[in-house]
Motif scaffolding. Structure first.
Motif, short mmCIF file in Angstrom:
data_model
loop_
_atom_site.label_atom_id
_atom_site.label_comp_id
_atom_site.label_asym_id
_atom_site.label_seq_id
_atom_site.Cartn_x
_atom_site.Cartn_y
_atom_site.Cartn_z
N LEU A 128 0.83 -1.21 0.00
CA LEU A 128 0.00 0.00 0.00
C LEU A 128 0.86 1.26 0.00
CD1 LEU A 128 -2.86 -0.84 2.52
CD2 LEU A 128 -3.13 -0.20 0.13
N SER A 129 1.91 1.24 0.81
CA SER A 129 2.79 2.41 0.91
C SER A 129 3.51 2.68 -0.40
CB SER A 129 3.82 2.20 2.04
OG SER A 129 3.17 2.01 3.27
N VAL A 130 4.06 1.64 -0.98
CA VAL A 130 4.81 1.80 -2.24
C VAL A 130 3.90 2.30 -3.35
CG1 VAL A 130 6.08 0.58 -4.05
CG2 VAL A 130 6.63 0.16 -1.65
N THR A 131 2.74 1.67 -3.52
CA THR A 131 1.84 2.10 -4.59
C THR A 131 1.29 3.50 -4.33
OG1 THR A 131 -0.02 0.93 -3.55
CG2 THR A 131 1.17 -0.23 -5.31
N GLY A 132 1.01 3.80 -3.07
CA GLY A 132 0.51 5.13 -2.73
C GLY A 132 1.55 6.21 -2.98
N ILE A 133 2.77 5.96 -2.57
CA ILE A 133 3.84 6.95 -2.77
C ILE A 133 4.15 7.12 -4.25
CG2 ILE A 133 6.30 7.40 -2.38
CD1 ILE A 133 5.86 6.15 0.45
N LEU A 134 4.16 6.01 -5.00
CA LEU A 134 4.42 6.11 -6.45
C LEU A 134 3.40 7.00 -7.15
CD1 LEU A 134 5.49 2.49 -7.49
CD2 LEU A 134 6.89 4.57 -7.54
N THR A 136 2.23 9.64 -6.20
CA THR A 136 2.51 11.07 -5.98
C THR A 136 3.71 11.53 -6.79
OG1 THR A 136 4.00 10.71 -4.08
CG2 THR A 136 1.63 10.88 -3.61
N THR A 137 4.34 10.62 -7.53
CA THR A 137 5.51 10.98 -8.35
C THR A 137 5.06 11.37 -9.75
OG1 THR A 137 5.86 8.71 -9.11
CG2 THR A 137 6.95 9.35 -7.05
N PRO A 138 5.86 12.18 -10.44
CA PRO A 138 5.49 12.60 -11.81
C PRO A 138 5.26 11.43 -12.77
CG PRO A 138 7.29 13.95 -10.99
CD PRO A 138 7.09 12.86 -9.98
N ALA A 139 6.03 10.37 -12.62
CA ALA A 139 5.92 9.23 -13.54
C ALA A 139 4.58 8.50 -13.41
CB ALA A 139 7.07 8.25 -13.32
N TYR A 140 4.01 8.48 -12.21
CA TYR A 140 2.78 7.72 -11.98
C TYR A 140 1.64 8.59 -11.46
CZ TYR A 140 5.78 3.65 -12.44
OH TYR A 140 6.65 2.72 -12.91
N TRP A 141 1.74 9.91 -11.67
CA TRP A 141 0.74 10.83 -11.15
C TRP A 141 -0.66 10.45 -11.63
CZ3 TRP A 141 0.89 14.23 -7.38
CH2 TRP A 141 -0.15 15.16 -7.26
N HIS A 142 -1.51 10.11 -10.71
CA HIS A 142 -2.90 9.72 -11.00
C HIS A 142 -3.00 8.58 -12.03
CE1 HIS A 142 -4.80 12.66 -8.45
NE2 HIS A 142 -4.02 13.59 -8.93
N SER A 143 -2.04 7.64 -11.96
CA SER A 143 -2.08 6.46 -12.83
C SER A 143 -3.27 5.57 -12.43
CB SER A 143 -0.77 5.67 -12.69
OG SER A 143 -0.92 4.37 -13.20
N GLU A 144 -4.18 5.36 -13.36
CA GLU A 144 -5.37 4.57 -13.05
C GLU A 144 -5.03 3.11 -12.76
OE1 GLU A 144 -8.69 4.97 -15.64
OE2 GLU A 144 -8.58 7.16 -15.64
N SER A 145 -4.07 2.55 -13.51
CA SER A 145 -3.72 1.15 -13.28
C SER A 145 -3.06 0.97 -11.91
CB SER A 145 -2.80 0.63 -14.38
OG SER A 145 -1.63 1.41 -14.47
N LEU A 146 -2.20 1.92 -11.52
CA LEU A 146 -1.57 1.83 -10.21
C LEU A 146 -2.60 2.08 -9.10
CD1 LEU A 146 1.16 1.26 -8.94
CD2 LEU A 146 1.63 3.71 -8.95
N GLU A 147 -3.55 2.96 -9.37
CA GLU A 147 -4.61 3.20 -8.40
C GLU A 147 -5.46 1.94 -8.21
OE1 GLU A 147 -8.29 6.30 -7.51
OE2 GLU A 147 -6.87 6.71 -9.13
N ASP A 148 -5.70 1.21 -9.30
CA ASP A 148 -6.44 -0.06 -9.21
C ASP A 148 -5.69 -1.06 -8.33
OD1 ASP A 148 -8.44 0.95 -10.81
OD2 ASP A 148 -7.72 -0.03 -12.65
N VAL A 149 -4.37 -1.15 -8.54
CA VAL A 149 -3.55 -2.06 -7.72
C VAL A 149 -3.62 -1.64 -6.26
CG1 VAL A 149 -1.19 -2.84 -7.24
CG2 VAL A 149 -1.99 -2.66 -9.62
N HIS A 150 -3.51 -0.33 -6.02
CA HIS A 150 -3.57 0.21 -4.66
C HIS A 150 -4.89 -0.17 -3.98
CE1 HIS A 150 -2.26 3.02 -1.54
NE2 HIS A 150 -3.46 3.60 -1.56
N GLU A 151 -5.98 -0.06 -4.71
CA GLU A 151 -7.29 -0.39 -4.15
C GLU A 151 -7.44 -1.89 -3.89
OE1 GLU A 151 -10.51 1.25 -6.41
OE2 GLU A 151 -9.77 3.31 -6.18
#
Length: 197
Positions: A128-134, A136-151
């Protein structure tokens, strides 16, 4: 290292007699970590998309707590250390079999299933921490796929929390010991002949 035994009076509603001998199991750091993590995860889970800043700060708090717990698991006192409660897969399977037949031993620290749960919860929190922090970075800013993983990880974490609570309730009933109270006071009933300390 031996556990210190004391004879303290533990007040329970309608109970005026002295409790059996008890031992200090959970140190102040472990107890503060546990309840702070409960609060930060609950806050992060409940705020989600609605209160993004609060969600992020609760997530940062949880990440910091997990980092501290990983260090404490290496250098902390006996019952806080991973070497004390992380058991082999065979030990865990054997213990779960004993639980299924009502023959499990009482452990003063974490039992083998509890040890697996601690590791699983920490692993989910790292995810959760890694996906959440990622996010907030420019490379993954509001990435929907990463947000899905986080959820997905957040929901898996919630499932583990439910299993953890069920295990705490079952062990409390089976061993006639209030484990929630123990995580507040740090004390548990002193080991008896058949207990694993």
């Amino acid at each position: 290292m031996t556990a210190q035994i004391s004879h303290e009076t533990a007040w329970e509603p309608g109970d005026a007699h002295t409790s059996p001998a008890s031992v200090k199991v959970w140190d102040l750091f472990v107890r503060a970590f546990h309840w702070s993590l409960v609060a930060s995860f609950a806050l992060a889970f409940l705020t989600g998309d609605e209160m993004e800043n609060l969600h992020m700060w609760a997530g940062y708090a949880a990440a910091g707590l997990v980092a501290l717990r990983l260090v404490w698991g290496l250098i902390g006192p006996r019952y806080a250390r991973f070497t004390q409660f992380v058991k082999s897969p065979a030990s865990v399977v054997r213990y779960i079999g004993d639980v299924a037949t009502g023959r499990e031993a009482r452990y003063v620290g974490h039992n083998p299933a509890g040890g697996v749960m601690v590791v699983a919860l920490l692993a989910m929190l790292v995810g959760l921490s890694v996906t959440g922090i990622l996010m907030t970075t420019p490379a993954y800013w509001h990435s929907e796929s990463l947000e899905d993983v986080h959820e997905v990880v957040a929901n898996l974490m919630l499932g583990l929390v439910v299993l953890h609570l069920a295990g705490v309730i079952l062990a409390s009933i089976r061993h006639h010991e209030n484990l929630v109270h123990s995580m507040i006071t740090g004390r548990k009933r002193a080991p008896e002949a058949d207990d694993v300390s």
